[in-house]
Design an enzyme around this catalytic site. Structure first.
Site, PDB file in Angstrom:
ATOM      1  N   SER A   7       5.738  -4.011  -0.792  1.00  0.00           N
ATOM      2  CA  SER A   7       5.558  -2.610  -0.202  1.00  0.00           C
ATOM      3  C   SER A   7       6.733  -1.507  -0.564  1.00  0.00           C
ATOM      4  O   SER A   7       7.019  -1.489  -1.819  1.00  0.00           O
ATOM      5  CB  SER A   7       5.350  -2.659   1.340  1.00  0.00           C
ATOM      6  OG  SER A   7       4.742  -1.347   1.700  1.00  0.00           O
ATOM      7  N   GLU A  30      -0.911  -2.319  -6.120  1.00  0.00           N
ATOM      8  CA  GLU A  30      -1.625  -2.335  -4.891  1.00  0.00           C
ATOM      9  C   GLU A  30      -1.152  -1.156  -3.967  1.00  0.00           C
ATOM     10  O   GLU A  30      -0.068  -0.614  -4.166  1.00  0.00           O
ATOM     11  CB  GLU A  30      -1.593  -3.610  -4.118  1.00  0.00           C
ATOM     12  CG  GLU A  30       0.066  -4.088  -3.695  1.00  0.00           C
ATOM     13  CD  GLU A  30       0.506  -3.593  -2.357  1.00  0.00           C
ATOM     14  OE1 GLU A  30      -0.545  -3.583  -1.240  1.00  0.00           O
ATOM     15  OE2 GLU A  30       1.564  -2.853  -2.105  1.00  0.00           O
ATOM     16  N   HIS A  66      -1.014  -5.833   0.844  1.00  0.00           N
ATOM     17  CA  HIS A  66      -1.137  -5.586   2.254  1.00  0.00           C
ATOM     18  C   HIS A  66      -2.475  -6.353   2.685  1.00  0.00           C
ATOM     19  O   HIS A  66      -3.563  -5.474   3.035  1.00  0.00           O
ATOM     20  CB  HIS A  66      -1.275  -4.136   2.847  1.00  0.00           C
ATOM     21  CG  HIS A  66       0.211  -3.572   2.444  1.00  0.00           C
ATOM     22  ND1 HIS A  66       0.423  -3.053   1.012  1.00  0.00           N
ATOM     23  CD2 HIS A  66       1.239  -3.106   3.276  1.00  0.00           C
ATOM     24  CE1 HIS A  66       1.661  -2.378   1.045  1.00  0.00           C
ATOM     25  NE2 HIS A  66       2.214  -2.495   2.436  1.00  0.00           N
TER      26      HIS A  66
END
Length: 307
Positions: A115, A212, A277
């Site tokens: 992330s 992502e 995620h």
């Protein structure tokens, strides 16, 4: 030119100390406890760095303090790895305060996170030439509850030969074929935000790009991809792997954006590879040579993630 494989840190072993840092947002009170218990159950000794529990609004303390924690953890030979407690926001601010030249002579060590940690993965690759681990973080609620996700990370850290070949049960080819190259990437919007900075890669030739994101509407995904394309980030890629797009709107709308932006590149592209995620999130080494088979939904690394 093409992306070259990076130096591999050593694998972990029971008894190793690992530094826990908070390079971005603070973790909620108590959220780290279960994750630290998991690390201890693997025989590791997790050690919170001095500012890991700091909180200043949406940041885990000052930029300078977060940078000091990271640098001290990397330079301390008693730590075998550096693990991010969580993501959130703030890593890009922190990397500007790290004295990367001081870290170059230190023995490489595994860095784990994803992330917002994308900015740190990029900095470690560009500044230190070291491979890193795109994997789940201990304050994430799924870390303690998702046994499959947890085991894949553990195997990558301790027994990397076992997971040299990653087969995603959910993967589907957007465009079939195979390609061999060095893995890189992470969260799309973080990579787009790197454009124009000192850590923006100027040549990703032949690379296998991982992408992502979370909480981004399809048009914002399109905007970030447009930014990367205009910055030359998509030039000469070998292949693309898409992970999860959690809370990014109806997936068919996301898929339409991905098809639109990548169909013309004429390279292997796989979707829903199962990293990011999402439940069951796969741990993916970054900075190492691998072969992507988009039709089979596999990523096979030429050597174990850790030495």
């Amino acid at each position: 030119m093409s992306l070259k494989p990076l130096r591999r840190p050593r694998r972990l072993a029971p008894g190793d100390r690992v530094a826990i840092v908070s390079p971005a947002s603070p973790y909620p009170e108590g959220a780290l406890d279960a994750g630290l218990a998991v690390l201890r159950s693997w025989g590791l000794e997790p050690v919170l760095m001095p500012h890991a529990a700091d909180s200043a609004g949406y940041l885990a303390g000052t930029d300078a303090d977060r940078a000091v924690d990271f640098a001290k953890a990397w330079l301390d030979p008693s730590f075998a790895a550096v693990v991010a407690a969580r993501g959130g926001y703030g890593s890009q601010r922190m990397v500007e305060h790290v004295g990367w030249e001081d870290l170059r002579a230190a023995e490489p060590k595994a860095f784990v996170g994803f992330s917002d940690m994308t900015a740190i993965h990029e900095a470690i690759a560009v500044e230190l030439g070291v491979a890193s681990i795109h994997g789940p973080m201990p304050s994430w609620s799924l870390f303690a509850s998702d046994s499959a996700m947890r085991e894949h990370l553990r195997a990558t850290l301790f027994e990397p030969e076992r997971v040299q070949r990653i087969a995603s049960p959910t993967a589907k080819p957007l465009r079939g074929g195979t390609a061999t190259g060095v893995t890189f990437g992470g969260t799309l919007t973080l990579l787009a935000a790197e454009a124009g900075t000192c850590h923006h890669r100027q040549d990703v030739g032949g690379g296998l790009l991982l992408l992502e994101d979370v909480g981004e509407a399809p048009y914002r995904i399109d905007r970030a991809l447009t930014q990367l394309e205009r910055a030359g980030y998509l030039d000469g890629l070998g292949g693309v792997l898409f992970g999860s797009w959690a809370d990014c709107g109806p997936y068919e709308e996301v898929r339409a954006v991905l098809r639109d932006r990548f169909a013309g590149l004429r390279l292997p592209v796989v979707e829903e590879f199962g990293f990011g995620h999402c439940a069951g999130s796969l741990t993916i080494p970054l900075g190492l040579r691998a072969t992507l088979d988009a039709d089979a939904g596999t990523l096979h690394f030429a050597e174990p993630a850790l030495a």
